[in-house]
Design a protein around this motif. Structure first.
Motif, short mmCIF file in Angstrom:
data_model
loop_
_atom_site.label_atom_id
_atom_site.label_comp_id
_atom_site.label_asym_id
_atom_site.label_seq_id
_atom_site.Cartn_x
_atom_site.Cartn_y
_atom_site.Cartn_z
N GLY A 89 20.14 84.77 3.39
CA GLY A 89 21.41 85.22 2.90
C GLY A 89 21.73 84.61 1.55
N LEU A 90 23.02 84.35 1.31
CA LEU A 90 23.50 83.77 0.05
C LEU A 90 23.08 84.64 -1.14
N ALA A 91 23.17 85.96 -0.95
CA ALA A 91 22.80 86.89 -2.03
C ALA A 91 23.92 87.90 -2.26
N GLY A 92 25.15 87.48 -2.05
CA GLY A 92 26.27 88.39 -2.25
C GLY A 92 26.23 89.56 -1.27
N GLY A 93 26.46 90.76 -1.78
CA GLY A 93 26.46 91.95 -0.91
C GLY A 93 25.13 92.66 -0.84
N TYR A 94 24.05 91.99 -1.24
CA TYR A 94 22.74 92.64 -1.30
C TYR A 94 22.34 93.23 0.06
N ASN A 95 22.36 92.43 1.11
CA ASN A 95 21.91 92.91 2.41
C ASN A 95 22.90 93.90 3.03
N ALA A 251 20.37 89.33 -7.23
CA ALA A 251 21.64 89.23 -6.52
C ALA A 251 21.95 87.78 -6.16
N ARG A 252 20.92 87.04 -5.73
CA ARG A 252 21.14 85.64 -5.36
C ARG A 252 21.50 84.81 -6.60
N MET A 253 20.85 85.09 -7.71
CA MET A 253 21.17 84.36 -8.94
C MET A 253 22.62 84.59 -9.33
N GLN A 254 23.08 85.84 -9.24
CA GLN A 254 24.47 86.14 -9.56
C GLN A 254 25.43 85.45 -8.59
N ALA A 255 25.10 85.49 -7.30
CA ALA A 255 25.96 84.89 -6.29
C ALA A 255 26.07 83.38 -6.49
N MET A 256 24.95 82.73 -6.77
CA MET A 256 24.97 81.29 -6.97
C MET A 256 25.66 80.92 -8.28
N ASP A 257 25.55 81.77 -9.29
CA ASP A 257 26.25 81.52 -10.54
C ASP A 257 27.76 81.60 -10.32
N SER A 258 28.20 82.60 -9.57
CA SER A 258 29.62 82.73 -9.26
C SER A 258 30.11 81.56 -8.42
#
Length: 297
Positions: A89-95, A251-258
């Protein structure tokens, strides 16, 4: 107002979380660069494979192959969906976005079989009551063409045995670092409308001066298509796997950046609260000292 001790503990906790999200962002960035290059290198081949098969069908007449022709059934058609998600997980709304293509699409639970590639997608559709066949979660760690061949064989076998009548592919298209598009495509069989559309495109190309001769098969149509169709499926599956890996890391890079940005904002807010609480405590102590000195006088 919270005590200085509580604020300090909260601030230290968020700082630890911020360090983790920052590290995960850096890891995802490195993985994204590798996955992005791989997706860009392989995409032209898979686009050409789809174009080639489409051109063959457009130039063929009365194609009769069990994997290409729609089956006539009295009841609802049984559908198979190759669902590509991630293991983590930890990839925003990707899944959740790619799972919605199945759970909110035209896929009745009782007439749909899901071939899950990715643990998160499998767990999600199982909660909705869908039947999952196989578990290809390990493929997402490092997709190879052999993995796509294995998945393709399973799906083709299920279609030939009559377990499913249609095959769909649900995955996430990697457009760029910040744009990832959940996509659902119908792989097999080609409907009569699809073949007619391909034929019209072929006729249009012929009017512009391109060659448009009928397709001749050697040694025969059935044997040639029996080899080409699995290759077509394997190619699309592998292309989807490669793009899904790039999309996941993006998506995970964006989520972790946010998450890192939010943590920094919270730390700034807590620092302000801590300073105010400290100032209030100092002011109170000075007031008590002055009051005590005045009482002694």
């Amino acid at each position: 107002m919270a005590s200085m001790r509580d604020i300090k503990r909260r601030k230290a906790s968020i700082q630890s979380t911020s360090q983790i999200t920052k590290a995960m962002k850096l890891v995802s960035t490195v993985k994204l660069q590798h996955a992005k290059g791989r997706a860009e290198e392989t995409k032209p081949y898979f686009d050409k494979m789809y174009e080639t098969v489409s051109g063959m069908l457009a130039k063929s007449q009365n194609v009769d192959h069990p994997l290409l022709t729609e089956r006539k059934t009295d009841g609802p058609k049984k559908k198979g969906v190759i669902l590509i998600s991630s293991n983590r997980g930890l990839a925003g709304g990707y899944n959740s976005n790619v799972v919605k293509l199945v759970t909110q699409g035209d896929f009745p639970v009782e007439h749909t079989v899901v071939f899950p590639v990715g643990r998160k997608g499998m767990e999600a559709v199982q909660r909705f009551g869908f039947t999952c066949q196989g578990d290809y979660s390990e493929v997402m760690n490092n997709p190879l063409f052999g993995d796509a061949v294995s998945i393709g064989k399973t799906v083709v076998s299920a279609m030939e045995s009559g377990e499913i009548d249609e095959v769909y592919l649900a995955y996430t298209v990697f457009k760029n670092t910040v744009t990832h598009i959940p996509t659902l495509i119908k792989m097999l069989p080609f409907s009569e409308e699809d073949i007619q559309e391909m034929t019209r495109e072929g006729d249009a190309a012929a009017e512009k001066g391109s060659a448009h001769a009928l397709m001749n098969y050697e040694p025969d149509e059935s044997e040639a298509l029996g080899y080409i169709i699995p290759m077509y499926m394997n190619s699309l599956i592998f292309g989807a796997l490669v793009e899904a890996v790039a999309s996941e890391n993006g998506a995970r890079m964006q989520a972790m950046d946010s998450a890192t940005s939010n943590a920094e904002e919270m730390i700034d807010t807590l620092s302000l609260q801590y300073n105010r609480a400290r100032q209030s405590a100092i002011t109170q102590e000075l007031t008590e000292i002055v009051a005590g000195a005045s009482a002694i006088e």
